[in-house]
Design a protein around this motif. Structure first.
Motif, PDB file in Angstrom:
ATOM      1  N   GLY A  53       0.627  -1.494  -0.067  1.00 42.02           N
ATOM      2  CA  GLY A  53       0.421  -0.075   0.163  1.00 42.02           C
ATOM      3  C   GLY A  53       1.179   1.297   0.088  1.00 42.02           C
ATOM      4  N   LEU A  54       2.177   1.100  -0.079  1.00 39.99           N
ATOM      5  CA  LEU A  54       2.828   2.612  -0.299  1.00 39.99           C
ATOM      6  C   LEU A  54       3.250   2.310  -1.866  1.00 39.99           C
ATOM      7  N   VAL A  55       3.501   3.788  -1.683  1.00 42.09           N
ATOM      8  CA  VAL A  55       3.957   4.355  -3.765  1.00 42.09           C
ATOM      9  C   VAL A  55       5.419   4.469  -3.685  1.00 42.09           C
ATOM     10  N   SER A  56       6.434   4.299  -4.571  1.00 42.83           N
ATOM     11  CA  SER A  56       7.325   5.359  -4.064  1.00 42.83           C
ATOM     12  C   SER A  56       7.365   5.629  -5.500  1.00 42.83           C
ATOM     13  N   LEU A  57       7.626   6.569  -6.101  1.00 45.13           N
ATOM     14  CA  LEU A  57       7.904   7.303  -7.430  1.00 45.13           C
ATOM     15  C   LEU A  57       9.534   8.484  -6.777  1.00 45.13           C
ATOM     16  N   TRP A  58       9.983   7.608  -8.052  1.00 43.09           N
ATOM     17  CA  TRP A  58      11.929   8.573  -7.637  1.00 43.09           C
ATOM     18  C   TRP A  58      12.042   8.820  -9.206  1.00 43.09           C
ATOM     19  N   VAL A  59      12.888  10.424  -9.015  1.00 46.11           N
ATOM     20  CA  VAL A  59      13.613  10.648 -10.509  1.00 46.11           C
ATOM     21  C   VAL A  59      15.337  10.211  -9.807  1.00 46.11           C
ATOM     22  N   GLN A  60      16.195  10.397 -10.285  1.00 51.22           N
ATOM     23  CA  GLN A  60      17.433  10.169 -11.302  1.00 51.22           C
ATOM     24  C   GLN A  60      18.157  11.054 -11.384  1.00 51.22           C
ATOM     25  N   ASP A  61      19.269  11.478 -11.488  1.00 51.76           N
ATOM     26  CA  ASP A  61      19.869  12.769 -12.363  1.00 51.76           C
ATOM     27  C   ASP A  61      21.408  12.005 -12.399  1.00 51.76           C
ATOM     28  N   GLN A  62      22.085  12.091 -13.500  1.00 52.46           N
ATOM     29  CA  GLN A  62      23.589  12.043 -12.660  1.00 52.46           C
ATOM     30  C   GLN A  62      24.968  13.184 -13.052  1.00 52.46           C
ATOM     31  N   GLY A  63      23.871  14.267 -12.732  1.00 46.19           N
ATOM     32  CA  GLY A  63      24.692  15.293 -12.054  1.00 46.19           C
ATOM     33  C   GLY A  63      25.987  14.962 -10.679  1.00 46.19           C
ATOM     34  N   PRO A  64      26.211  16.053 -10.309  1.00 43.12           N
ATOM     35  CA  PRO A  64      27.124  16.133  -9.381  1.00 43.12           C
ATOM     36  C   PRO A  64      27.045  15.772  -7.865  1.00 43.12           C
ATOM     37  N   GLY A  65      25.653  15.720  -7.480  1.00 46.59           N
ATOM     38  CA  GLY A  65      24.938  14.808  -6.061  1.00 46.59           C
ATOM     39  C   GLY A  65      25.107  15.511  -5.120  1.00 46.59           C
ATOM     40  N   VAL A  66      24.796  14.998  -4.103  1.00 48.28           N
ATOM     41  CA  VAL A  66      24.624  16.697  -2.923  1.00 48.28           C
ATOM     42  C   VAL A  66      25.832  15.804  -1.897  1.00 48.28           C
ATOM     43  N   PRO A  67      26.415  16.900  -1.060  1.00 47.12           N
ATOM     44  CA  PRO A  67      28.011  16.685   0.271  1.00 47.12           C
ATOM     45  C   PRO A  67      26.598  15.910   1.014  1.00 47.12           C
ATOM     46  N   GLU A  68      26.939  14.526   1.829  1.00 48.71           N
ATOM     47  CA  GLU A  68      26.263  14.047   2.456  1.00 48.71           C
ATOM     48  C   GLU A  68      25.770  14.232   3.886  1.00 48.71           C
ATOM     49  N   GLU A  69      26.725  15.381   4.437  1.00 49.66           N
ATOM     50  CA  GLU A  69      26.166  16.325   5.683  1.00 49.66           C
ATOM     51  C   GLU A  69      24.762  16.453   4.855  1.00 49.66           C
ATOM     52  N   GLN A  70      24.071  16.890   3.822  1.00 54.99           N
ATOM     53  CA  GLN A  70      23.425  18.246   3.286  1.00 54.99           C
ATOM     54  C   GLN A  70      22.331  17.590   2.835  1.00 54.99           C
ATOM     55  N   LEU A  71      22.299  16.461   3.015  1.00 58.06           N
ATOM     56  CA  LEU A  71      20.783  15.307   2.400  1.00 58.06           C
ATOM     57  C   LEU A  71      20.147  15.508   2.951  1.00 58.06           C
ATOM     58  N   GLU A  72      19.113  15.751   4.416  1.00 54.92           N
ATOM     59  CA  GLU A  72      18.715  15.763   4.529  1.00 54.92           C
ATOM     60  C   GLU A  72      18.295  17.907   4.742  1.00 54.92           C
ATOM     61  N   SER A  73      18.823  18.617   4.837  1.00 55.82           N
ATOM     62  CA  SER A  73      18.725  19.719   4.935  1.00 55.82           C
ATOM     63  C   SER A  73      18.648  19.876   3.386  1.00 55.82           C
ATOM     64  N   ILE A  74      18.543  19.807   2.270  1.00 59.85           N
ATOM     65  CA  ILE A  74      18.213  20.457   0.862  1.00 59.85           C
ATOM     66  C   ILE A  74      16.743  20.164   1.628  1.00 59.85           C
ATOM     67  N   PHE A  75      15.959  19.997   1.926  1.00 58.93           N
ATOM     68  CA  PHE A  75      14.186  19.937   1.750  1.00 58.93           C
ATOM     69  C   PHE A  75      14.109  20.841   2.518  1.00 58.93           C
ATOM     70  N   ASP A  76      14.899  21.847   3.283  1.00 54.92           N
ATOM     71  CA  ASP A  76      14.356  23.369   4.317  1.00 54.92           C
ATOM     72  C   ASP A  76      15.066  23.764   3.017  1.00 54.92           C
ATOM     73  N   PRO A  77      13.637  25.314   3.438  1.00 58.19           N
ATOM     74  CA  PRO A  77      13.230  26.544   2.934  1.00 58.19           C
ATOM     75  C   PRO A  77      14.805  27.459   2.610  1.00 58.19           C
ATOM     76  N   PHE A  78      15.095  28.042   1.176  1.00 59.74           N
ATOM     77  CA  PHE A  78      16.058  28.391   0.786  1.00 59.74           C
ATOM     78  C   PHE A  78      17.593  28.234   1.016  1.00 59.74           C
ATOM     79  N   THR A  79      17.243  26.584   1.729  1.00 58.80           N
ATOM     80  CA  THR A  79      18.332  26.023   1.472  1.00 58.80           C
ATOM     81  C   THR A  79      19.511  25.613   0.052  1.00 58.80           C
ATOM     82  N   GLN A  80      20.192  25.793   0.131  1.00 60.01           N
ATOM     83  CA  GLN A  80      21.150  25.870  -1.158  1.00 60.01           C
ATOM     84  C   GLN A  80      22.558  25.211  -0.546  1.00 60.01           C
ATOM     85  N   VAL A  81      22.560  24.531  -1.951  1.00 58.47           N
ATOM     86  CA  VAL A  81      24.360  23.437  -1.748  1.00 58.47           C
ATOM     87  C   VAL A  81      25.588  24.105  -2.006  1.00 58.47           C
ATOM     88  N   ASP A  82      24.978  24.406  -3.154  1.00 58.35           N
ATOM     89  CA  ASP A  82      26.265  25.620  -3.827  1.00 58.35           C
ATOM     90  C   ASP A  82      25.067  27.131  -5.073  1.00 58.35           C
TER      91      ASP A  82
END
Length: 446
Positions: free
Chosen positions: A365-394
């Motif tokens: 009963g749980l649906v998983s929907l994902w998108v994956q690119d081949q870009g540079p990715g994100v530093p591991e320590e910032q994977l959680e914070s990228i979903f916060d408003p106005f958060t930018q990796v670079d």
């Protein structure tokens, strides 16, 4: 807080009471076991033994087997006068002492009450009884006394630990919810009335939650007010830009007008995203416009809408569909927007000519929907914070690509409204963002 309500006093008093109880029980038990005495029997006690000899069938002593035959109340025990050694040690000691004093005695030895002995027809007769209150604790069962005390002390200490850890666990759950942005502190209402250090801490946490909620609300209100105030000058700026273009008949200022237009569009897009995020943060599941539609068909339409951007960067779609037709009950306008943000974010950072993966799966009963690119990715320590408003990796990269750190925040809020969760992980190369949503959400809780 009064001193006698403090947690220190409660813990101190509790352990003191438990230790006192254990010592009291040990003293009482030891007193009962070791308080042996012999005295001359009274006339009534001797008469009681004589009456038992007249009416009761005696129990013939056979060493320690005698105790298995003893019944509750008084028992008449008999042994040949020349075989006194057949008596258990307790009765033998009693009989020897009576023989030395040449008296009929009444006494207690090792917890047994005894009257006698009287001799008749070459037999000695002794009345034997166990005091009623320790009736179950005969010689073979005295190990139950320390076991019972251990159980009592364990229960008392367990009750103390439970009374301390239960409110602490509630505090822990509430703090976790606060960290996740949920300001519901109703679980702490009963804890607050404890009137000890834990109750005071619960009160401080509730006050802190209220202050944080007010601060967040004022922050959101400020964003909404500023965004609304920007709408009017942006509209006037767009009108002025249109007039300026008409007056520039020879297109002498076309490049400058184009730069102004791009800047206005960027600001207008930012204002729209801020207003949308503020609106979604104040919404709940009860306001969703739910409709049941097949997910695969919708997914194909959403990808087709992005075809111009895909062709511009010569990107290929690698479909990872491990589920058949999935009728899902969602607010499709919001889900489309969330997926579109993921897809266009992947397009933005995917290298030209690379492959984008779009995946779909379902389990329990749980649906998983994902998108994956081949870009540079994100530093591991910032994977959680990228979903916060106005958060930018670079910052330089995001602004160059037209990002302001609001797209993924909108995705997370939309997924939360559908009682799901969104996660990001590095795929080496690239970034994979997964939305996990229940196939049908339950709006009864909202």
């Amino acid at each position: 807080m009064r001193w006698y309500r403090s947690l220190f006093f409660k813990v101190f008093l509790w352990f003191w009471a438990v230790i006192f109880l254990a010592m009291w029980a040990a003293v009482i038990t030891n007193h009962w076991i070791e308080e042996d005495y012999f005295r001359p029997a009274s006339q009534n006690e001797v008469l009681h033994l004589v009456q038992m000899m007249e009416r009761d069938q005696p129990i013939i002593a056979e060493g320690r087997k005698l105790w298995r035959k003893v019944r509750p109340g008084w028992n008449l025990v008999s042994v040949p006068a020349d075989l006194i050694t057949q008596l258990p040690h307790d009765l033998e000691e009693f009989a020897d002492y009576a023989g030395q004093t040449a008296q009929v005695l009444y006494g207690q030895n090792d917890g047994w009450l005894m009257i006698g002995p009287l001799e008749q027809a070459g037999y000695l007769y002794i009345a034997v009884a166990r005091p009623q209150w320790p009736g179950l604790l005969d010689n073979e069962d005295r190990w139950l006394v320390p076991v019972a005390m251990v159980l009592v002390v364990t229960l008392l200490c367990g009750a103390l630990v439970w009374s301390l850890t239960t409110p602490i666990r509630r505090l822990q759950r509430t703090v976790r919810r606060l960290a996740a942005g949920n300001f519901d502190v109703s679980d702490l209402r009963h804890v607050r009335f404890r009137e000890d250090e834990i109750g005071m801490l619960a009160g401080e946490v509730m006050d802190m939650a209220g202050a944080l909620q007010r601060l967040l609300h004022s922050h959101q209100q400020l964003l909404r007010d500023v965004s609304h105030e920007l709408r009017s000058p942006l509209t006037r700026l767009q009108i002025a830009l249109g007039i300026a273009r008409k007056k520039d008949q020879q297109n002498l200022l076309q490049a400058e007008h184009s730069r102004i237009e791009r800047a206005v569009q960027q600001v207008d897009g930012l204002v729209s995203q801020i207003l949308d995020l503020a609106r979604l943060q104040q919404s709940d599941s009860a306001l969703l416009q739910l409709q049941t539609l097949p997910l695969q068909e919708q997914l194909q339409e959403w990808v087709d809408d992005a075809e111009p951007e895909l062709q511009q960067k010569q990107l290929q779609i690698d479909w990872q569909l491990s589920a058949g037709a999935l009728p899902c009950c969602w607010d499709w306008l919001l889900i489309q927007r969330a997926f579109d943000n993921l897809l266009r974010n992947a397009i933005r950072f995917a290298p030209a000519g690379s492959v984008l993966q779009v995946g779909l799966s379902s389990s329990h009963g749980l649906v998983s929907l994902w998108v994956q690119d081949q870009g540079p990715g994100v530093p591991e320590e910032q994977l959680e914070s990228i979903f916060d408003p106005f958060t930018q990796v670079d910052s330089a990269r995001d602004h160059a690509a037209g990002g302001y750190g609001l797209g993924l925040a909108l995705v997370r809020r939309i997924v939360e409204l559908h009682e799901g969760m969104v996660t990001a992980s590095n795929a080496y190369p690239g970034l994979r963002v997964v939305m996990r949503l229940p196939q049908r959400i339950n709006t009864a809780k909202s």
